[in-house]
Design an enzyme around this catalytic site. Sequence first.
Site, PDB file in Angstrom:
ATOM      1  N   ASP A  17       0.802  -1.246   0.000  1.00  0.00           N
ATOM      2  CA  ASP A  17       0.000   0.000   0.000  1.00  0.00           C
ATOM      3  C   ASP A  17       0.827   1.285   0.000  1.00  0.00           C
ATOM      4  OD1 ASP A  17      -1.971  -1.911   0.202  1.00  0.00           O
ATOM      5  OD2 ASP A  17      -2.915  -1.079   2.001  1.00  0.00           O
ATOM      6  N   LYS A 115      -6.968  -4.812  -3.378  1.00  0.00           N
ATOM      7  CA  LYS A 115      -7.788  -5.363  -2.280  1.00  0.00           C
ATOM      8  C   LYS A 115      -8.704  -4.275  -1.751  1.00  0.00           C
ATOM      9  CE  LYS A 115      -4.152  -4.322   1.074  1.00  0.00           C
ATOM     10  NZ  LYS A 115      -4.867  -3.244   1.787  1.00  0.00           N
ATOM     11  N   CYS A 160      -2.134  -2.895   7.517  1.00  0.00           N
ATOM     12  CA  CYS A 160      -2.032  -3.799   6.359  1.00  0.00           C
ATOM     13  C   CYS A 160      -0.749  -4.627   6.374  1.00  0.00           C
ATOM     14  CB  CYS A 160      -2.212  -3.005   5.073  1.00  0.00           C
ATOM     15  SG  CYS A 160      -3.897  -2.326   4.976  1.00  0.00           S
TER      16      CYS A 160
END
Length: 212
Positions: A17, A115, A160
């Site tokens: 990310d 995602k 994450c």
Amino acid sequence: MAGKLAIGSRDVLFVVDIQNDFCPDGRLAVPRGDEVVPLVNRLAGRFKHVALTQDWHPAGHQSFASSHPGRKPYETIEVAYGPQILWPDHCVQGTPGAELRWDLQIPHAELVLRKGYHREIDSYSAFYENDRKTFTGLGGYLRERGLNRVFVAGLAFDFCVRYSAEDAKHEGFDVVVIEDACRGIDINGSVAATRRVLAELGVGCALVEAVG
Ligand SMILES: [Zn+2]
């Protein structure tokens, strides 16, 4: 972890990310998130296999505080799969904030895994969504490719990165978190909790310069 970790052909680096919205001036900025970019660029050059993850929400996603009238970001609500922290709108599909950070330079990355695209389910982990039942397919991808050790770096350490590392372990992979190439958000002690959980699971921790 003592000594230098040698990277082999069955190792993969997950770059989690590193997107505009998670960097300073982004909509869900992780403090000093941009600092990991040069470290990750350098680290990735030592790996044959690199996978990038990208948070990728539809507008009106359930994890956005704006989807719940009267709620504010960083409050927690109950949803069908349990508690859910509410976030500012972030990483909306097709917006500049959702793009990978401009100075991330990993041209040899083999996979970009998106995602969080189901409106009703958040997904911190690169393996399972937050309902813990919906798979992203990543475990199968790694197994089919014969990759068996996962190194994890990126944003945010306590969300994450943490859940991706935990789930990689649960899926039977060896896991090493590159801690200096991560930055955390730290909500209610979440950074300390992450360190504790990862240590309990036997997830390794290393620094960028100790890998390669
Ligand atoms: Zn998100």
